[in-house]
Design a protein around this motif. Sequence first.
Motif, PDB file in Angstrom:
ATOM      1  N   GLN A 159      -3.859  59.852  -1.010  1.00 25.83           N
ATOM      2  CA  GLN A 159      -3.973  61.304  -1.104  1.00 25.83           C
ATOM      3  C   GLN A 159      -3.865  61.860   0.306  1.00 25.83           C
ATOM      4  N   THR A 160      -3.182  63.000   0.420  1.00 30.84           N
ATOM      5  CA  THR A 160      -2.961  63.610   1.727  1.00 30.84           C
ATOM      6  C   THR A 160      -3.423  65.054   1.729  1.00 30.84           C
ATOM      7  N   GLU A 161      -3.438  65.631   2.911  1.00 34.36           N
ATOM      8  CA  GLU A 161      -3.677  67.067   3.013  1.00 34.36           C
ATOM      9  C   GLU A 161      -2.561  67.786   2.260  1.00 34.36           C
ATOM     10  N   VAL A 162      -2.871  68.938   1.710  1.00 30.92           N
ATOM     11  CA  VAL A 162      -1.926  69.692   0.894  1.00 30.92           C
ATOM     12  C   VAL A 162      -0.646  69.995   1.674  1.00 30.92           C
ATOM     13  N   GLY A 163       0.497  69.718   1.034  1.00 38.82           N
ATOM     14  CA  GLY A 163       1.791  70.055   1.600  1.00 38.82           C
ATOM     15  C   GLY A 163       2.311  69.112   2.674  1.00 38.82           C
ATOM     16  N   ARG A 164       1.653  67.982   2.891  1.00 40.71           N
ATOM     17  CA  ARG A 164       2.064  67.087   3.975  1.00 40.71           C
ATOM     18  C   ARG A 164       2.562  65.728   3.494  1.00 40.71           C
ATOM     19  N   ALA A 165       2.715  65.541   2.202  1.00 36.67           N
ATOM     20  CA  ALA A 165       3.069  64.237   1.663  1.00 36.67           C
ATOM     21  C   ALA A 165       4.372  63.695   2.243  1.00 36.67           C
ATOM     22  N   ASP A 166       5.404  64.520   2.331  1.00 37.77           N
ATOM     23  CA  ASP A 166       6.689  64.019   2.821  1.00 37.77           C
ATOM     24  C   ASP A 166       6.620  63.613   4.282  1.00 37.77           C
ATOM     25  N   VAL A 167       5.933  64.399   5.097  1.00 31.61           N
ATOM     26  CA  VAL A 167       5.794  64.091   6.524  1.00 31.61           C
ATOM     27  C   VAL A 167       4.985  62.810   6.718  1.00 31.61           C
ATOM     28  N   ILE A 168       3.903  62.684   5.977  1.00 32.77           N
ATOM     29  CA  ILE A 168       3.041  61.511   6.099  1.00 32.77           C
ATOM     30  C   ILE A 168       3.762  60.260   5.599  1.00 32.77           C
ATOM     31  N   ALA A 169       4.512  60.365   4.508  1.00 35.71           N
ATOM     32  CA  ALA A 169       5.268  59.210   4.010  1.00 35.71           C
ATOM     33  C   ALA A 169       6.239  58.705   5.074  1.00 35.71           C
ATOM     34  N   LYS A 170       6.890  59.615   5.770  1.00 36.98           N
ATOM     35  CA  LYS A 170       7.818  59.217   6.837  1.00 36.98           C
ATOM     36  C   LYS A 170       7.084  58.525   7.982  1.00 36.98           C
ATOM     37  N   GLN A 171       5.901  59.021   8.338  1.00 32.09           N
ATOM     38  CA  GLN A 171       5.109  58.386   9.396  1.00 32.09           C
ATOM     39  C   GLN A 171       4.652  56.994   8.976  1.00 32.09           C
ATOM     40  N   LEU A 172       4.211  56.872   7.740  1.00 31.51           N
ATOM     41  CA  LEU A 172       3.722  55.590   7.246  1.00 31.51           C
ATOM     42  C   LEU A 172       4.833  54.550   7.191  1.00 31.51           C
ATOM     43  N   ALA A 173       6.044  54.972   6.871  1.00 32.47           N
ATOM     44  CA  ALA A 173       7.173  54.045   6.765  1.00 32.47           C
ATOM     45  C   ALA A 173       7.441  53.314   8.075  1.00 32.47           C
ATOM     46  N   ASP A 174       7.039  53.896   9.199  1.00 24.88           N
ATOM     47  CA  ASP A 174       7.279  53.296  10.509  1.00 24.88           C
ATOM     48  C   ASP A 174       6.170  52.347  10.972  1.00 24.88           C
ATOM     49  N   LEU A 175       5.076  52.260  10.217  1.00 26.12           N
ATOM     50  CA  LEU A 175       3.958  51.411  10.637  1.00 26.12           C
ATOM     51  C   LEU A 175       4.246  49.937  10.380  1.00 26.12           C
TER      52      LEU A 175
END
Length: 80
Positions: free
Chosen positions: A9-25
Amino acid sequence: MVEAFMLIQTEVGRADVIAKQLADLPGVLSAEYVTGPYDVVVRVGADSLDELQAGVVPNVQQVVGVTRTLTCPIAGRVRP
């Protein structure tokens, strides 16, 4: 290799940005943002369960905007 799905679960409206950040971990094998009770689903992997729990999972949880996670280790695969 030990793998798991993490439901995030993410902050509202940030799912796409967070998914992109997570993909690089390190340890993140795939990341998608979805609809429903969770916002992002990632598949993670490590050489051992200890490494997964001590390294990969905390790295995902520390990303700014991640509010809650549920880690589901993969118990087995079904091959067609």
